[in-house]
Motif scaffolding. Structure first.
Motif, PDB file in Angstrom:
ATOM      1  N   VAL A 105       0.872  -1.181   0.129  1.00 49.77           N
ATOM      2  CA  VAL A 105      -0.171  -0.073  -0.191  1.00 49.77           C
ATOM      3  C   VAL A 105       0.868   1.575  -0.165  1.00 49.77           C
ATOM      4  N   ILE A 106       1.932   1.620   0.549  1.00 51.41           N
ATOM      5  CA  ILE A 106       2.904   2.260   0.773  1.00 51.41           C
ATOM      6  C   ILE A 106       3.551   2.577  -0.294  1.00 51.41           C
ATOM      7  N   LEU A 107       4.206   1.255  -1.380  1.00 50.39           N
ATOM      8  CA  LEU A 107       4.018   1.188  -2.648  1.00 50.39           C
ATOM      9  C   LEU A 107       3.837   2.367  -3.582  1.00 50.39           C
ATOM     10  N   LEU A 108       2.278   1.905  -3.876  1.00 53.69           N
ATOM     11  CA  LEU A 108       1.426   2.881  -4.495  1.00 53.69           C
ATOM     12  C   LEU A 108       1.086   3.648  -4.432  1.00 53.69           C
ATOM     13  N   ALA A 109       0.972   4.464  -2.877  1.00 56.55           N
ATOM     14  CA  ALA A 109       0.920   5.279  -2.705  1.00 56.55           C
ATOM     15  C   ALA A 109       1.681   6.821  -2.904  1.00 56.55           C
ATOM     16  N   SER A 110       3.423   5.633  -2.827  1.00 53.51           N
ATOM     17  CA  SER A 110       4.138   6.801  -3.153  1.00 53.51           C
ATOM     18  C   SER A 110       4.417   6.712  -4.712  1.00 53.51           C
ATOM     19  N   LEU A 111       4.243   5.878  -5.510  1.00 54.94           N
ATOM     20  CA  LEU A 111       4.421   5.653  -6.352  1.00 54.94           C
ATOM     21  C   LEU A 111       3.361   7.152  -7.567  1.00 54.94           C
ATOM     22  N   GLY A 112       1.867   6.313  -6.485  1.00 60.24           N
ATOM     23  CA  GLY A 112       0.949   7.981  -7.229  1.00 60.24           C
ATOM     24  C   GLY A 112       1.420   9.149  -7.126  1.00 60.24           C
ATOM     25  N   PHE A 113       2.031   8.839  -5.813  1.00 62.58           N
ATOM     26  CA  PHE A 113       2.514  10.519  -4.787  1.00 62.58           C
ATOM     27  C   PHE A 113       3.998  11.500  -6.142  1.00 62.58           C
ATOM     28  N   SER A 114       4.621  10.605  -6.604  1.00 57.16           N
ATOM     29  CA  SER A 114       5.641  10.749  -6.758  1.00 57.16           C
ATOM     30  C   SER A 114       5.152  11.377  -8.327  1.00 57.16           C
ATOM     31  N   VAL A 115       4.210  10.842  -8.946  1.00 55.57           N
ATOM     32  CA  VAL A 115       3.630  11.155 -10.410  1.00 55.57           C
ATOM     33  C   VAL A 115       3.410  12.454 -10.171  1.00 55.57           C
ATOM     34  N   TYR A 116       2.096  12.678  -9.011  1.00 54.44           N
ATOM     35  CA  TYR A 116       1.533  13.781  -9.367  1.00 54.44           C
ATOM     36  C   TYR A 116       2.296  14.770  -8.612  1.00 54.44           C
ATOM     37  N   ALA A 117       3.957  14.475  -8.134  1.00 52.16           N
ATOM     38  CA  ALA A 117       4.539  15.768  -7.904  1.00 52.16           C
ATOM     39  C   ALA A 117       5.681  15.984  -8.953  1.00 52.16           C
ATOM     40  N   PHE A 118       6.041  15.313  -9.624  1.00 53.68           N
ATOM     41  CA  PHE A 118       5.917  15.610 -11.002  1.00 53.68           C
ATOM     42  C   PHE A 118       5.225  16.330 -11.909  1.00 53.68           C
ATOM     43  N   VAL A 119       4.300  16.198 -11.869  1.00 52.19           N
ATOM     44  CA  VAL A 119       2.922  17.307 -12.787  1.00 52.19           C
ATOM     45  C   VAL A 119       3.223  17.993 -12.147  1.00 52.19           C
ATOM     46  N   GLU A 120       3.205  18.536 -10.666  1.00 50.87           N
ATOM     47  CA  GLU A 120       3.249  19.395 -10.679  1.00 50.87           C
ATOM     48  C   GLU A 120       4.507  20.369 -10.350  1.00 50.87           C
ATOM     49  N   TRP A 171       7.164  19.093  -8.393  1.00 53.63           N
ATOM     50  CA  TRP A 171       7.597  19.191  -7.554  1.00 53.63           C
ATOM     51  C   TRP A 171       9.020  18.280  -7.772  1.00 53.63           C
ATOM     52  N   TRP A 172       9.832  18.549  -8.417  1.00 51.17           N
ATOM     53  CA  TRP A 172      10.596  18.172  -8.718  1.00 51.17           C
ATOM     54  C   TRP A 172      11.615  17.330  -7.101  1.00 51.17           C
ATOM     55  N   VAL A 173      11.661  18.271  -5.932  1.00 52.31           N
ATOM     56  CA  VAL A 173      12.815  17.622  -4.847  1.00 52.31           C
ATOM     57  C   VAL A 173      11.926  16.132  -4.682  1.00 52.31           C
ATOM     58  N   TRP A 174      10.535  15.979  -4.219  1.00 52.10           N
ATOM     59  CA  TRP A 174       9.876  15.324  -3.448  1.00 52.10           C
ATOM     60  C   TRP A 174       9.152  14.265  -4.904  1.00 52.10           C
ATOM     61  N   GLY A 175       9.274  14.370  -5.719  1.00 52.64           N
ATOM     62  CA  GLY A 175       8.909  13.671  -6.957  1.00 52.64           C
ATOM     63  C   GLY A 175      10.472  13.006  -6.674  1.00 52.64           C
ATOM     64  N   CYS A 176      11.505  13.205  -6.504  1.00 50.63           N
ATOM     65  CA  CYS A 176      12.582  12.499  -6.552  1.00 50.63           C
ATOM     66  C   CYS A 176      12.846  11.444  -5.143  1.00 50.63           C
ATOM     67  N   ILE A 177      12.580  11.748  -4.562  1.00 50.23           N
ATOM     68  CA  ILE A 177      11.922  11.527  -2.861  1.00 50.23           C
ATOM     69  C   ILE A 177      11.249  10.388  -2.733  1.00 50.23           C
ATOM     70  N   ALA A 178      10.129  10.290  -3.560  1.00 47.40           N
ATOM     71  CA  ALA A 178       8.920   9.260  -3.423  1.00 47.40           C
ATOM     72  C   ALA A 178       9.304   8.483  -4.590  1.00 47.40           C
ATOM     73  N   LEU A 179       9.887   8.391  -5.574  1.00 45.18           N
ATOM     74  CA  LEU A 179      10.272   7.700  -6.810  1.00 45.18           C
ATOM     75  C   LEU A 179      11.397   6.858  -5.663  1.00 45.18           C
ATOM     76  N   PHE A 180      11.952   7.362  -5.696  1.00 45.72           N
ATOM     77  CA  PHE A 180      13.365   6.218  -3.992  1.00 45.72           C
ATOM     78  C   PHE A 180      13.163   5.581  -3.171  1.00 45.72           C
ATOM     79  N   VAL A 181      11.687   6.462  -2.657  1.00 48.45           N
ATOM     80  CA  VAL A 181      11.090   5.523  -1.451  1.00 48.45           C
ATOM     81  C   VAL A 181      10.684   3.657  -1.802  1.00 48.45           C
ATOM     82  N   SER A 182      10.051   4.226  -3.278  1.00 48.02           N
ATOM     83  CA  SER A 182       9.319   3.346  -4.456  1.00 48.02           C
ATOM     84  C   SER A 182      10.300   2.068  -4.546  1.00 48.02           C
ATOM     85  N   LEU A 183      11.384   2.653  -5.330  1.00 50.96           N
ATOM     86  CA  LEU A 183      12.473   1.785  -5.332  1.00 50.96           C
ATOM     87  C   LEU A 183      13.138   0.712  -4.161  1.00 50.96           C
TER      88      LEU A 183
END
Length: 279
Positions: free
Chosen positions: A16-31, A33-45
């Motif tokens: 569940v955390i993985l799916l939420a992190s992936l969704g937030f990373s996509v939303y952050a890159f769309v908005e 928010w590069w730093v938060w997007g990279c952090i969320a993508l790293f957490v997902s990996l």
């Protein structure tokens, strides 16, 4: 090496955390928010490398940079140490059918022999780290143990005392299982059962050995027939003497000879009628 229980968390929460992190990373890159997007993508990996699925009757051996962390036997989805490697080991009962081997029994006669071995892994750490490719180890040691057991006993003892490969299959199976367990314990393998599936003389001596078996059977049958014939002759003479017939030693010998020939002979007796003497 000895198997230890490995640490694992609830894999569904990690999923569940993985799916939420992936969704937030996509939303952050769309908005943007590069730093938060990279952090969320790293957490997902990181979470992707820590989620593993264990099937029923299967174990996952977890290693982290060359260090053994433990074994997970419970089926389901698990959360383990990130960036660890999981080696899947089957815990199911398996069969190994050996090839037909040509060995010499204790008498030096060449025989063909094969067996089936039923086994399963009981210590995953030994199976992976103490031997190289435990499946091949089981095959090699099984054939080696089968050869060793076959050389300790004769193919057939001809009805005499002692253990033979053909006449004492249960004893041979127990002996083979015991020796296999001693050999395969180093690989963390439990031998459940072993049985001979093929046993025969080698083709080059099969004909001669068949003739020997037939001769032994004929001799044994003749021995029984002779014992019975002697008893019948003794009973016949005793019965005649009880009824008052007086037989001298010469007549007893002739009667015994005639009865023995009539009983033991393969062909039916031809009666000869004594009509008396002319003089």
């Amino acid at each position: 090496m000895k198997e230890v229980k490995g640490y694992s968390g609830n894999g569904f929460i990690a999923l569940v955390i993985l799916l939420a992190s992936l969704g937030f990373s996509v939303y952050a890159f769309v908005e943007e928010w590069w730093v938060w997007g990279c952090i969320a993508l790293f957490v997902s990996l990181v979470l992707m490398t820590s989620i593993t699925v264990v099937q029923p009757n299967q174990a996952a051996v977890v290693t982290f940079f060359g260090q053994y962390l433990g074994t997970i036997r419970k089926s389901g989805i698990h959360f383990v140490v990130p960036f660890s490697i999981r080696h899947k080991v089957s815990l199911r009962v398996r069969n190994f059918n050996s090839s037909t081997l040509k060995v010499n029994d204790i008498d030096g006669n060449p025989v063909e022999i094969a067996a089936v071995v039923v086994f399963r892994v009981v210590d995953t750490a030994k199976a992976l780290f103490d031997v190289d490719k435990y499946e091949q180890f089981v095959e090699t040691q099984s054939e080696s143990a089968l050869r060793h057991v076959a050389t300790k006993y004769p193919y057939d003892n001809g009805g005499g005392e002692g253990v033979s490969l053909r006449g004492d299959t249960e004893v041979i199976a127990v002996e083979l299982t015991r020796e296999l367990q001693e050999r395969l314990s180093a690989a963390g393998v439990e031998v459940i059962e072993s049985r001979l599936t093929h046993l025969a003389y080698a083709p080059e001596i099969a004909g001669a050995m068949l003739q020997r078996q037939q001769a032994s059977a004929i001799v044994a049958a003749r021995h029984i027939i002779v014992e019975g014939a002697v008893g019948m002759v003794q009973a016949a003479i005793e019965q005649l003497e009880k009824e008052g017939y007086v037989l001298d030693e010469e007549r007893k010998a002739a009667m015994m000879n005639n009865l023995m020939v009539a009983i033991v002979s393969d062909r039916s007796a031809q009666p000869v009628v004594n009509a008396g003497s002319l003089y």
